[in-house]
Write an enzyme that holds these catalytic residues in place. Sequence first.
Site, PDB file in Angstrom:
ATOM      1  N   HIS A  75      35.883 -43.556 -41.776  1.00  0.00           N
ATOM      2  CA  HIS A  75      37.125 -43.003 -41.202  1.00  0.00           C
ATOM      3  C   HIS A  75      37.601 -41.839 -42.051  1.00  0.00           C
ATOM      4  O   HIS A  75      37.676 -41.943 -43.267  1.00  0.00           O
ATOM      5  CB  HIS A  75      38.223 -44.066 -41.183  1.00  0.00           C
ATOM      6  CG  HIS A  75      38.104 -45.029 -40.048  1.00  0.00           C
ATOM      7  ND1 HIS A  75      39.184 -45.583 -39.418  1.00  0.00           N
ATOM      8  CD2 HIS A  75      37.016 -45.517 -39.412  1.00  0.00           C
ATOM      9  CE1 HIS A  75      38.774 -46.378 -38.453  1.00  0.00           C
ATOM     10  NE2 HIS A  75      37.462 -46.373 -38.435  1.00  0.00           N
ATOM     11  N   TYR A 202      49.418 -46.743 -38.378  1.00  0.00           N
ATOM     12  CA  TYR A 202      50.498 -47.449 -39.069  1.00  0.00           C
ATOM     13  C   TYR A 202      51.792 -47.037 -38.386  1.00  0.00           C
ATOM     14  O   TYR A 202      52.177 -45.861 -38.455  1.00  0.00           O
ATOM     15  CB  TYR A 202      50.546 -47.041 -40.546  1.00  0.00           C
ATOM     16  CG  TYR A 202      49.400 -47.565 -41.388  1.00  0.00           C
ATOM     17  CD1 TYR A 202      48.161 -46.930 -41.406  1.00  0.00           C
ATOM     18  CD2 TYR A 202      49.565 -48.690 -42.197  1.00  0.00           C
ATOM     19  CE1 TYR A 202      47.116 -47.409 -42.197  1.00  0.00           C
ATOM     20  CE2 TYR A 202      48.526 -49.169 -42.991  1.00  0.00           C
ATOM     21  CZ  TYR A 202      47.307 -48.531 -42.983  1.00  0.00           C
ATOM     22  OH  TYR A 202      46.288 -49.010 -43.767  1.00  0.00           O
ATOM     23  N   PRO A 295      49.411 -56.026 -48.069  1.00  0.00           N
ATOM     24  CA  PRO A 295      48.222 -55.388 -47.487  1.00  0.00           C
ATOM     25  C   PRO A 295      48.446 -53.975 -46.936  1.00  0.00           C
ATOM     26  O   PRO A 295      47.479 -53.313 -46.555  1.00  0.00           O
ATOM     27  CB  PRO A 295      47.817 -56.348 -46.362  1.00  0.00           C
ATOM     28  CG  PRO A 295      49.024 -57.160 -46.072  1.00  0.00           C
ATOM     29  CD  PRO A 295      49.830 -57.220 -47.316  1.00  0.00           C
ATOM     30  N   LYS A 299      44.653 -52.370 -50.487  1.00  0.00           N
ATOM     31  CA  LYS A 299      44.115 -52.241 -51.849  1.00  0.00           C
ATOM     32  C   LYS A 299      43.554 -53.529 -52.460  1.00  0.00           C
ATOM     33  O   LYS A 299      42.831 -53.475 -53.456  1.00  0.00           O
ATOM     34  CB  LYS A 299      45.219 -51.726 -52.797  1.00  0.00           C
ATOM     35  CG  LYS A 299      45.589 -50.286 -52.580  1.00  0.00           C
ATOM     36  CD  LYS A 299      44.506 -49.359 -53.107  1.00  0.00           C
ATOM     37  CE  LYS A 299      44.633 -47.968 -52.571  1.00  0.00           C
ATOM     38  NZ  LYS A 299      43.466 -47.445 -51.913  1.00  0.00           N
ATOM     39  N   TYR A 387      45.142 -43.543 -50.887  1.00  0.00           N
ATOM     40  CA  TYR A 387      44.554 -44.399 -49.853  1.00  0.00           C
ATOM     41  C   TYR A 387      43.029 -44.439 -49.962  1.00  0.00           C
ATOM     42  O   TYR A 387      42.430 -45.506 -49.894  1.00  0.00           O
ATOM     43  CB  TYR A 387      44.993 -43.899 -48.480  1.00  0.00           C
ATOM     44  CG  TYR A 387      44.765 -44.888 -47.361  1.00  0.00           C
ATOM     45  CD1 TYR A 387      45.724 -45.851 -47.056  1.00  0.00           C
ATOM     46  CD2 TYR A 387      43.589 -44.861 -46.617  1.00  0.00           C
ATOM     47  CE1 TYR A 387      45.512 -46.764 -46.030  1.00  0.00           C
ATOM     48  CE2 TYR A 387      43.371 -45.775 -45.600  1.00  0.00           C
ATOM     49  CZ  TYR A 387      44.341 -46.719 -45.305  1.00  0.00           C
ATOM     50  OH  TYR A 387      44.125 -47.631 -44.301  1.00  0.00           O
TER      51      TYR A 387
HETATM   52  P1  RFL Z   1      39.745 -64.509 -52.779  1.00  0.00           P
HETATM   53  O1  RFL Z   1      39.077 -63.763 -51.679  1.00  0.00           O
HETATM   54  O2  RFL Z   1      41.054 -65.161 -52.480  1.00  0.00           O
HETATM   55  O3  RFL Z   1      38.707 -65.607 -53.289  1.00  0.00           O
HETATM   56  C1  RFL Z   1      39.083 -66.643 -54.152  1.00  0.00           C
HETATM   57  C2  RFL Z   1      38.119 -67.795 -53.969  1.00  0.00           C
HETATM   58  O4  RFL Z   1      38.391 -68.806 -54.941  1.00  0.00           O
HETATM   59  C3  RFL Z   1      38.328 -70.091 -54.308  1.00  0.00           C
HETATM   60  N1  RFL Z   1      39.108 -71.019 -55.150  1.00  0.00           N
HETATM   61  C4  RFL Z   1      38.560 -71.913 -55.977  1.00  0.00           C
HETATM   62  N2  RFL Z   1      37.288 -72.263 -56.209  1.00  0.00           N
HETATM   63  C5  RFL Z   1      37.051 -73.233 -57.130  1.00  0.00           C
HETATM   64  N3  RFL Z   1      38.055 -73.851 -57.813  1.00  0.00           N
HETATM   65  C6  RFL Z   1      39.348 -73.541 -57.633  1.00  0.00           C
HETATM   66  N4  RFL Z   1      40.311 -74.159 -58.341  1.00  0.00           N
HETATM   67  C7  RFL Z   1      39.646 -72.538 -56.660  1.00  0.00           C
HETATM   68  N5  RFL Z   1      40.798 -71.982 -56.205  1.00  0.00           N
HETATM   69  C8  RFL Z   1      40.455 -71.066 -55.300  1.00  0.00           C
HETATM   70  C9  RFL Z   1      38.873 -69.836 -52.924  1.00  0.00           C
HETATM   71  O5  RFL Z   1      38.464 -70.833 -52.001  1.00  0.00           O
HETATM   72  C10 RFL Z   1      38.274 -68.472 -52.613  1.00  0.00           C
HETATM   73  O6  RFL Z   1      37.005 -68.575 -52.001  1.00  0.00           O
HETATM   74  O7  RFL Z   1      39.992 -63.592 -54.051  1.00  0.00           O
HETATM   75  P2  RFL Z   1      39.217 -62.261 -54.591  1.00  0.00           P
HETATM   76  O8  RFL Z   1      37.741 -62.494 -54.667  1.00  0.00           O
HETATM   77  O9  RFL Z   1      39.970 -61.827 -55.764  1.00  0.00           O
HETATM   78  O10 RFL Z   1      39.421 -61.173 -53.401  1.00  0.00           O
HETATM   79  C11 RFL Z   1      40.682 -60.625 -53.115  1.00  0.00           C
HETATM   80  C12 RFL Z   1      40.767 -60.290 -51.620  1.00  0.00           C
HETATM   81  O11 RFL Z   1      40.424 -61.453 -50.884  1.00  0.00           O
HETATM   82  C13 RFL Z   1      42.170 -59.807 -51.222  1.00  0.00           C
HETATM   83  O12 RFL Z   1      42.711 -58.987 -52.218  1.00  0.00           O
HETATM   84  C14 RFL Z   1      42.137 -59.013 -49.901  1.00  0.00           C
HETATM   85  O13 RFL Z   1      41.795 -59.840 -48.820  1.00  0.00           O
HETATM   86  C15 RFL Z   1      43.488 -58.355 -49.627  1.00  0.00           C
HETATM   87  N6  RFL Z   1      43.536 -57.626 -48.359  1.00  0.00           N
HETATM   88  C16 RFL Z   1      43.005 -56.359 -48.252  1.00  0.00           C
HETATM   89  N7  RFL Z   1      42.378 -55.800 -49.297  1.00  0.00           N
HETATM   90  C17 RFL Z   1      41.795 -54.575 -49.167  1.00  0.00           C
HETATM   91  O14 RFL Z   1      41.244 -54.067 -50.141  1.00  0.00           O
HETATM   92  N8  RFL Z   1      41.788 -53.877 -47.987  1.00  0.00           N
HETATM   93  C18 RFL Z   1      42.395 -54.379 -46.873  1.00  0.00           C
HETATM   94  O15 RFL Z   1      42.336 -53.763 -45.815  1.00  0.00           O
HETATM   95  C19 RFL Z   1      43.065 -55.652 -46.996  1.00  0.00           C
HETATM   96  N9  RFL Z   1      43.684 -56.211 -45.929  1.00  0.00           N
HETATM   97  C20 RFL Z   1      44.144 -58.214 -47.245  1.00  0.00           C
HETATM   98  C21 RFL Z   1      44.208 -57.460 -46.034  1.00  0.00           C
HETATM   99  C22 RFL Z   1      44.672 -59.506 -47.283  1.00  0.00           C
HETATM  100  C23 RFL Z   1      45.270 -60.043 -46.159  1.00  0.00           C
HETATM  101  N10 RFL Z   1      45.774 -61.362 -46.245  1.00  0.00           N
HETATM  102  C24 RFL Z   1      45.276 -62.405 -45.440  1.00  0.00           C
HETATM  103  C25 RFL Z   1      46.550 -61.726 -47.411  1.00  0.00           C
HETATM  104  C26 RFL Z   1      44.809 -57.999 -44.897  1.00  0.00           C
HETATM  105  C27 RFL Z   1      45.373 -59.278 -44.967  1.00  0.00           C
HETATM  106  C28 RFL Z   1      46.078 -59.799 -43.749  1.00  0.00           C
HETATM  107  C1  PHB Z   2      42.480 -54.433 -41.655  1.00  0.00           C
HETATM  108  O1  PHB Z   2      41.721 -53.802 -40.897  1.00  0.00           O
HETATM  109  O2  PHB Z   2      42.432 -55.665 -41.757  1.00  0.00           O
HETATM  110  C2  PHB Z   2      43.486 -53.692 -42.460  1.00  0.00           C
HETATM  111  C3  PHB Z   2      43.503 -52.315 -42.427  1.00  0.00           C
HETATM  112  C4  PHB Z   2      44.457 -51.627 -43.170  1.00  0.00           C
HETATM  113  C5  PHB Z   2      45.383 -52.312 -43.927  1.00  0.00           C
HETATM  114  C6  PHB Z   2      45.349 -53.708 -43.977  1.00  0.00           C
HETATM  115  C7  PHB Z   2      44.404 -54.404 -43.237  1.00  0.00           C
HETATM  116  O3  PHB Z   2      46.328 -51.627 -44.622  1.00  0.00           O
END
Ligand code: RFL
Ligand code: PHB
Length: 389
Positions: A75, A202, A295, A299, A387
């Site tokens: 993108h 957005y 989110p 990041k 971004y």
């Molecule tokens: P995770 O992915 O939460 O993985 C942690 C893992 O640890 C396990 N766990 C354990 N295992 C053993 N013993 C324990 N005591 C444990 N406790 C927990 C869990 O089951 C899990 O498998 O952390 P990690 O690897 O640091 O990754 C971080 C990302 O997942 C998170 O920052 C992103 O999803 C945030 N996020 C976004 N990030 C982006 O860079 N770009 C995006 O577009 C973006 N969009 C988003 C997002 C997060 C969202 N939500 C659901 C909060 C959109 C949304 C809606």
């Molecule tokens: C997504 O596609 O899940 C997404 C994209 C942009 C954001 C957060 C989530 O800022």
Amino acid sequence: MSTERTQVVVVGAGPAGLLLSHLLHEEGIATILVEAQDRDYVQARVRAGVIEHGAADILRRAGVGDRMDREGLPHEGIELRFDGTAHRIAMTDLTGRHITVYGQQEIVHDLTERRLADGGDVRFACGPAAIHDIDSAEPSVTYTADGGEHRIVADFVVACDGAHGAGRPALGGALTPIEKVYPFAWLGILAHAAPRIHELVYANHENGFALYSMRSPTVTRLYLQVPSTDRLEEWPDERIWDELALRFSLDGQPWEPTRGEIFERSLAPLRSYVGEPMQRGRLFLAGDAAHTVPPTGAKGMNLAIRDVDLLARALTEQVRTGEEAGLRTYTDRALRAVWRAEYFSWWMTTMLHRFDADSAFDRRVQTAQLTNVVSSRAYSTALAENYVG
Ligand code: RFL
Ligand code: PHB
């Protein structure tokens, strides 16, 4: 209780934990990765979608970016929509770089496949692991699986176990939490529907924020700002689609995303959190275990990838040469990127969401801020640089 030994125990098989164990394996360092949930659960969890330029490069350099490059959607811009008008931020023209839209669960899938193909020791369904003795030379992790208690003793433990794992509590009194909670959540859906447009939108509407994103030519990803007290039952399909059409309105007319079957829905509260420091003794925290961003700036996963890239280098240096400077300065170096991302995510969140407590003054200032961002090259460039990463 069975006891084993390895060089590094990694807790959590999200993007951070999987990438770290892969990077260490590439350097000849042995790891055991323990994950509380089973593999299907971890791979089905739908979250991030935007990979920034720098994080994509780390994945490519690590040899795990092939499918992302083949199937991810590059993108070159995003749209900001407010007061019924669309404004494009031409990120690539402004920065020379682009983002890639590729689901987090695809990255988790690619990394898991690669770890298993390389003979990596990845243990799913371990239940919550516990972390012990981090101030000693023999820190350990225990977990229960197949009816038995297991202990793994290591030189180092890295907690990549997200916001609710064992890493944060294990830091004990050494941890200072710094946080901000927003009074709303995101309702996110995935629908079998061809994206109506091909860049992210957005939108700031008087009813609240909405985000248009996608995963593939046949899957649309959409989000709505909702009060943190709302429950999913209060949002039947019709209400979701109608509210999206309203919030994406252009020139006073509702703008309908292509509708399709909604096959995933979830609520995510928004918060900003940093726990300082990100280490103590022989324990290091990376990714969401150490920090959370709302989110809106996309990041979270990108920071997780950057943290483990730094940490893998520092651990490699320690194992190869005994030099500990990289490990000692890990927190300070990681936090520089973390706080810039915290600032950007907070800035995007406050600019794009509606806050019930806002006065007429706050609203007018928010519109003036958005107008600045879309009409001044300096402001647009600042947004674009942050971004694309
Ligand atoms: P995770 O992915 O939460 O993985 C942690 C893992 O640890 C396990 N766990 C354990 N295992 C053993 N013993 C324990 N005591 C444990 N406790 C927990 C869990 O089951 C899990 O498998 O952390 P990690 O690897 O640091 O990754 C971080 C990302 O997942 C998170 O920052 C992103 O999803 C945030 N996020 C976004 N990030 C982006 O860079 N770009 C995006 O577009 C973006 N969009 C988003 C997002 C997060 C969202 N939500 C659901 C909060 C959109 C949304 C809606
Ligand atoms: C997504 O596609 O899940 C997404 C994209 C942009 C954001 C957060 C989530 O800022």
